[in-house]
Design an enzyme around this catalytic site. Structure first.
Site, PDB file in Angstrom:
ATOM      1  N   GLU A  98      17.622   1.336   6.131  1.00  0.00           N
ATOM      2  CA  GLU A  98      18.583   1.396   7.198  1.00  0.00           C
ATOM      3  C   GLU A  98      19.908   1.962   6.825  1.00  0.00           C
ATOM      4  OE1 GLU A  98      17.834  -0.404  10.571  1.00  0.00           O
ATOM      5  OE2 GLU A  98      16.251  -1.799  10.027  1.00  0.00           O
ATOM      6  N   LEU A  99      19.698   3.188   7.063  1.00  0.00           N
ATOM      7  CA  LEU A  99      20.962   4.111   6.544  1.00  0.00           C
ATOM      8  C   LEU A  99      21.834   4.712   7.616  1.00  0.00           C
ATOM      9  CD1 LEU A  99      18.914   5.889   3.725  1.00  0.00           C
ATOM     10  CD2 LEU A  99      20.056   3.635   3.757  1.00  0.00           C
ATOM     11  N   CYS A 122      26.626   2.100  12.682  1.00  0.00           N
ATOM     12  CA  CYS A 122      25.617   2.990  12.034  1.00  0.00           C
ATOM     13  C   CYS A 122      25.473   4.026  13.292  1.00  0.00           C
ATOM     14  CB  CYS A 122      24.459   2.322  11.637  1.00  0.00           C
ATOM     15  SG  CYS A 122      23.692   1.101  12.764  1.00  0.00           S
ATOM     16  N   GLU A 172      28.481  11.928   8.214  1.00  0.00           N
ATOM     17  CA  GLU A 172      28.928  10.804   8.559  1.00  0.00           C
ATOM     18  C   GLU A 172      30.464  10.334   8.386  1.00  0.00           C
ATOM     19  OE1 GLU A 172      27.278   6.849   7.267  1.00  0.00           O
ATOM     20  OE2 GLU A 172      26.896   6.508   9.050  1.00  0.00           O
TER      21      GLU A 172
HETATM   22  P1  NAD Z   1      27.087   0.781   0.750  1.00  0.00           P
HETATM   23  O1  NAD Z   1      25.842   1.883   0.688  1.00  0.00           O
HETATM   24  O2  NAD Z   1      28.226   1.175   0.011  1.00  0.00           O
HETATM   25  O3  NAD Z   1      26.756  -0.647   0.484  1.00  0.00           O
HETATM   26  C1  NAD Z   1      25.640  -1.379   0.945  1.00  0.00           C
HETATM   27  C2  NAD Z   1      25.237  -2.321   0.088  1.00  0.00           C
HETATM   28  O4  NAD Z   1      24.853  -1.814  -0.882  1.00  0.00           O
HETATM   29  C3  NAD Z   1      26.408  -3.363  -0.142  1.00  0.00           C
HETATM   30  O5  NAD Z   1      25.833  -4.610  -0.206  1.00  0.00           O
HETATM   31  C4  NAD Z   1      26.735  -2.627  -1.689  1.00  0.00           C
HETATM   32  O6  NAD Z   1      27.231  -3.939  -2.548  1.00  0.00           O
HETATM   33  C5  NAD Z   1      25.145  -2.433  -2.151  1.00  0.00           C
HETATM   34  N1  NAD Z   1      25.163  -1.530  -3.289  1.00  0.00           N
HETATM   35  C6  NAD Z   1      26.154  -0.556  -3.739  1.00  0.00           C
HETATM   36  N2  NAD Z   1      25.514   0.396  -4.998  1.00  0.00           N
HETATM   37  C7  NAD Z   1      24.348  -0.398  -4.961  1.00  0.00           C
HETATM   38  C8  NAD Z   1      23.543   0.115  -5.767  1.00  0.00           C
HETATM   39  N3  NAD Z   1      23.553   1.045  -7.000  1.00  0.00           N
HETATM   40  N4  NAD Z   1      22.165  -0.937  -6.052  1.00  0.00           N
HETATM   41  C9  NAD Z   1      22.156  -1.901  -5.162  1.00  0.00           C
HETATM   42  N5  NAD Z   1      22.945  -2.119  -4.051  1.00  0.00           N
HETATM   43  C10 NAD Z   1      24.104  -1.440  -4.284  1.00  0.00           C
HETATM   44  O7  NAD Z   1      27.206   0.987   2.560  1.00  0.00           O
HETATM   45  P2  NAD Z   1      28.315   0.151   3.392  1.00  0.00           P
HETATM   46  O8  NAD Z   1      29.391   1.002   3.021  1.00  0.00           O
HETATM   47  O9  NAD Z   1      28.141  -1.193   3.187  1.00  0.00           O
HETATM   48  O10 NAD Z   1      27.745   0.360   4.804  1.00  0.00           O
HETATM   49  C11 NAD Z   1      28.065   1.557   5.638  1.00  0.00           C
HETATM   50  C12 NAD Z   1      26.831   2.437   5.838  1.00  0.00           C
HETATM   51  O11 NAD Z   1      25.577   1.616   6.418  1.00  0.00           O
HETATM   52  C13 NAD Z   1      26.905   3.482   6.792  1.00  0.00           C
HETATM   53  O12 NAD Z   1      26.487   4.771   6.398  1.00  0.00           O
HETATM   54  C14 NAD Z   1      26.287   2.940   7.917  1.00  0.00           C
HETATM   55  O13 NAD Z   1      25.777   4.143   8.761  1.00  0.00           O
HETATM   56  C15 NAD Z   1      25.204   2.284   7.231  1.00  0.00           C
HETATM   57  N6  NAD Z   1      24.620   1.123   8.252  1.00  0.00           N
HETATM   58  C16 NAD Z   1      23.338   1.685   8.766  1.00  0.00           C
HETATM   59  C17 NAD Z   1      22.868   0.840   9.585  1.00  0.00           C
HETATM   60  C18 NAD Z   1      21.392   0.999  10.199  1.00  0.00           C
HETATM   61  O14 NAD Z   1      20.869   0.080  11.081  1.00  0.00           O
HETATM   62  N7  NAD Z   1      20.954   1.991  10.120  1.00  0.00           N
HETATM   63  C19 NAD Z   1      23.683  -0.584  10.069  1.00  0.00           C
HETATM   64  C20 NAD Z   1      24.704  -0.682   9.644  1.00  0.00           C
HETATM   65  C21 NAD Z   1      25.312   0.168   8.590  1.00  0.00           C
END
Ligand code: NAD
Length: 457
Positions: free
Chosen positions: A229-230, A263, A360
């Site tokens: 979910e990105l 998101c 974004e």
């Molecule tokens: P992020 O990708 O920086 O981090 C998300 C998670 O991934 C964290 O727990 C982080 O520690 C972990 N992570 C980082 N690098 C990793 C790796 N190499 N391997 C495995 N795990 C790793 O995102 P964020 O800043 O926490 O969240 C913001 C993003 O999330 C925005 O793009 C937003 O749109 C998206 N989002 C999407 C939804 C949805 O439902 N589509 C909901 C909420 C947030």
């Protein structure tokens, strides 16, 4: 063992330090979850439901303290933290109501001594790597149905919402979920990467496209069920017959709620040329009324930006938009610290050569673009690599449905925005992800169908 520092993004102050995982502890936790899984699956569904119902009750009992913890570590305005926790209750109720039907074994054929059945069994050990922006929503969308359907869960909260994640683990354990059936894994990206390397049966990720793509690449050859979910760049089109004031107020809220860090935040607005100027005036009126300040204050609407590095992303989008001819109507810069602050920012005269309209933003910033009519609006709405949500404001239902049918997005909105329902599937098209949460599909996704061919002797 490592430690993780938790900072308050509104003040920059250190809140606390917590023990964090390393490669060895992650492996031990994954092994413990695997060992615990069969017994949990053998617990009758009614008892698993009772655990989640007790968890729900403890969220209600501790709501004020949980809201303060979330606000402290994320900078989310306190009223919005309460809203999230109250919204969570409805989601839990939905899962509790619907899970039984999803787990019933179906007999699809029974003739001449031959019976065919579909049984719905849990995936097994499920990893949830989560985001910080709505930690209760995006976490519970995964672990509540995963636990109800008999899975063991390794839950890694974002490093920006760890205290909230640890509170979830404490409440689930107190509610009767065994310690090794729900295990919090603490740390940043490297711990997430260590987690995905374990022997697991499903990985459910919420976060950025960049991280999601890395995980997809790593898991590709391993045949592990993967859901991502990105992010998004969600558009809305305001038609010339829309109620200008209502649309402006709703969309300002959709763009700036949670300091623009949703998101499904509205990230692009297209307005019919006939009402463009009136819409911009009403939109600016609303945005200028948003109180920026201490996230713990009751009247704060715009809080801190949770992650400090995002401020540079916002500054770069502002500079790029200005350099390419956009008009800055309000905001446009960081606000004085300490902490991470950015002024609510509105641009007009924007176009798709600008990062502001393509990538974004995830902050309190929005571009408003004038369009000549429906065809141009649809073309621009679809000019994106993302596809999470999209909306149209018009009193004309048939027109809205015609327009929204042409838009490539997982969720579409008529006269509303920035809305999620437990009853509807939440999914993205394109780079917004694969798979889904919520709705009955979002329960079934934690199970796999097992086919039984049964011949009577
Ligand atoms: P992020 O990708 O920086 O981090 C998300 C998670 O991934 C964290 O727990 C982080 O520690 C972990 N992570 C980082 N690098 C990793 C790796 N190499 N391997 C495995 N795990 C790793 O995102 P964020 O800043 O926490 O969240 C913001 C993003 O999330 C925005 O793009 C937003 O749109 C998206 N989002 C999407 C939804 C949805 O439902 N589509 C909901 C909420 C947030």
């Amino acid at each position: 063992m490592n430690t993780l520092s938790i900072q308050n993004p509104a003040s920059g102050a250190l809140i606390t330090q917590v023990p964090a995982d390393d490669g060895a502890s992650v492996a031990a936790k994954a092994a413990a979850a695997r060992a615990a899984k069969p017994a949990w699956n053998a617990v009758p569904l009614a008892e698993r439901k009772a655990c989640i119902a007790r968890f729900r009750a403890s969220v209600v009992a501790e709501l004020e303290a949980l809201a303060a913890t979330m606000t402290g570590e994320t900078g989310k305005p306190i009223k919005m933290s309460r809203n999230e926790l109250n919204g969570l209750l409805g989601r839990i109720d939905f899962f509790l109501r619907e899970v039984d039907a999803q787990l019933v074994t179906e007999t699809v054929y029974a003739e001449g001594g031959m019976t065919e059945q579909i049984q719905h069994i849990p995936l097994g050990v499920v990893v949830n790597i989560s985001a910080w922006n709505y930690p209760w929503f995006v976490g519970a969308n995964v672990y509540v149905p995963a636990l109800l359907t008999g899975n063991a869960v390794l839950y890694k909260p974002s490093e920006y919402a760890t205290l909230t994640g640890l509170a979830m683990a404490r409440l689930l354990h107190a509610a009767g979920v065994p310690k090794d059936v729900f295990i919090a894994v603490v740390g940043g990206g490297e711990v997430g990467a260590a987690l995905q390397a374990q022997q697991i049966d499903g990985l459910f990720f919420t976060g950025s496209y960049a991280t999601g793509a890395k995980i997809a690449q790593a898991l590709g050859p391993r045949m592990v069920k993967l859901q991502l979910e990105l992010g998004g760049k969600d558009p809305t089109y305001v038609c010339e017959d829309a109620n200008v004031k209502n649309a402006a107020e709703s969309l300002a809220d959709g763009a700036m709620y949670n300091t623009g860090q949703s998101c499904c935040s509205v990230e692009r607005i297209y307005v019919h040329e006939k009402i463009h100027d009136a819409f911009v005036a009403a939109f600016l009126d609303t945005v200028r009324g948003f109180k920026v300040g201490d996230p713990m204050a009751e009247d704060t609407y715009i809080g801190a930006v949770t992650r400090a590095p995002q401020l540079a992303v916002l500054e770069a989008q502002v500079a790029d938009a200005k350099a390419k001819g956009a008009t800055l109507r309000t905001g446009g810069a960081r606000l004085p610290g300490p902490g991470n602050w950015f002024a609510p920012t509105v641009f007009t005269e924007v176009n798709h050569s600008m990062e502001l309209m393509r990538e974004e933003s995830f902050g309190p910033i929005i571009g408003i673009q004038k369009v000549s009519g429906d065809a141009e609006a649809v073309k621009l709405m679809n000019d994106t690599r993302y596809g999470l949500t999209a909306g149209v404001f018009t009193p004309d239902e048939a027109r809205a449905k015609t327009l929204l049918a042409q838009v490539n997005a997982g969720s579409v909105y008529w006269n509303c925005c920035d809305r999620v329902s437990p009853r509807l599937p939440w999914s993205g098209h394109g780079d917004s992800g694969v798979g889904l949460t919520l709705s009955t599909y979002g329960i079934a996704t934690f199970t796999r169908p097992k086919a039984w061919h049964l011949r009577q002797p």
